[in-house]
Motif scaffolding. Sequence first.
Motif, PDB file in Angstrom:
ATOM      1  N   LYS A  61      43.543  67.143  45.302  1.00 18.68           N
ATOM      2  CA  LYS A  61      42.189  67.655  45.543  1.00 18.68           C
ATOM      3  C   LYS A  61      41.155  66.551  45.363  1.00 18.68           C
ATOM      4  O   LYS A  61      40.199  66.439  46.152  1.00 18.68           O
ATOM      5  N   LYS A  62      41.345  65.722  44.351  1.00 19.27           N
ATOM      6  CA  LYS A  62      40.408  64.632  44.087  1.00 19.27           C
ATOM      7  C   LYS A  62      40.382  63.644  45.250  1.00 19.27           C
ATOM      8  O   LYS A  62      39.317  63.187  45.667  1.00 19.27           O
ATOM      9  N   VAL A  63      41.561  63.313  45.793  1.00 17.07           N
ATOM     10  CA  VAL A  63      41.631  62.382  46.934  1.00 17.07           C
ATOM     11  C   VAL A  63      40.868  62.935  48.125  1.00 17.07           C
ATOM     12  O   VAL A  63      40.067  62.225  48.753  1.00 17.07           O
ATOM     13  N   PHE A  64      41.074  64.205  48.438  1.00 13.69           N
ATOM     14  CA  PHE A  64      40.395  64.776  49.609  1.00 13.69           C
ATOM     15  C   PHE A  64      38.897  64.944  49.372  1.00 13.69           C
ATOM     16  O   PHE A  64      38.104  64.819  50.307  1.00 13.69           O
ATOM     17  N   ASN A  65      38.503  65.202  48.138  1.00  9.83           N
ATOM     18  CA  ASN A  65      37.067  65.231  47.837  1.00  9.83           C
ATOM     19  C   ASN A  65      36.452  63.847  48.054  1.00  9.83           C
ATOM     20  O   ASN A  65      35.324  63.726  48.554  1.00  9.83           O
ATOM     21  N   MET A  66      37.209  62.827  47.693  1.00 15.39           N
ATOM     22  CA  MET A  66      36.728  61.456  47.906  1.00 15.39           C
ATOM     23  C   MET A  66      36.695  61.108  49.386  1.00 15.39           C
ATOM     24  O   MET A  66      35.791  60.409  49.853  1.00 15.39           O
TER      25      MET A  66
END
Length: 229
Positions: free
Chosen positions: A45-50
């Motif tokens: 989730k963090k990667v896609f938010n970035m």
Amino acid sequence: MIKAVIFDLDNTLVDFMRVKREAVEAAVDAMIDAGLSVPKDKAVKKVFNMYDREGIEDQRIFDKMLVEHYGEIDHRILAAGILGYRRAKEGHMVLYPHVRMTITYLMKMGIKLAIVSDAPRMSAWMRLVSLGLDSFFDTVVSHEDTGKKKPDPAPFRLALSRLGVSADETIMLGDWAERDMVGAKAIGMKTVFARYGDDFNTKEPGADFEISDVFDLVGIVRRLNGVPA
């Protein structure tokens, strides 16, 4: 009379978001095995938010994630993530069903073909070459060619100029209504929305046509050109 078709690349010819999801999950698995202390679902989730913040083509997304998490880059974890990502990406890069057949039919009809993509030039060509599509298009317009992204008219106009056709002789096929459909329609092109590649659950794409299978594009071209089915 339709003389040319311009395609978007990602999520129109290539199932790009499926590839991205698979590759990111593989990268996160590899980084966790190498010592990343973040639960998988949270890291993905963090990667896609970035990606939402930095751009889906950002080549240093894992570097940035590690800096945010640890305050520095652990190169062992980073290397594991990059290798995991690359291996998964190569294994999952696929065309949507009937893409090759559609391109072949259009070429036999004498239709000129182009790609207009917001992807970086090398990324676009890597995808085309890996899938064996690099020789089928009369021109490929990437972000570097104009420095502008869709819906700015510059990429569309450059493609038309290279093809030697006018806007009203051209169809644009794409999956992103606010970029592909708006940009093409603004300069007078016919527009076809690739519903099969829509990742935004778009309700009203504002296109002249919508298709659920890329091969339906052949029927649209035939109809507009008065060719019997």
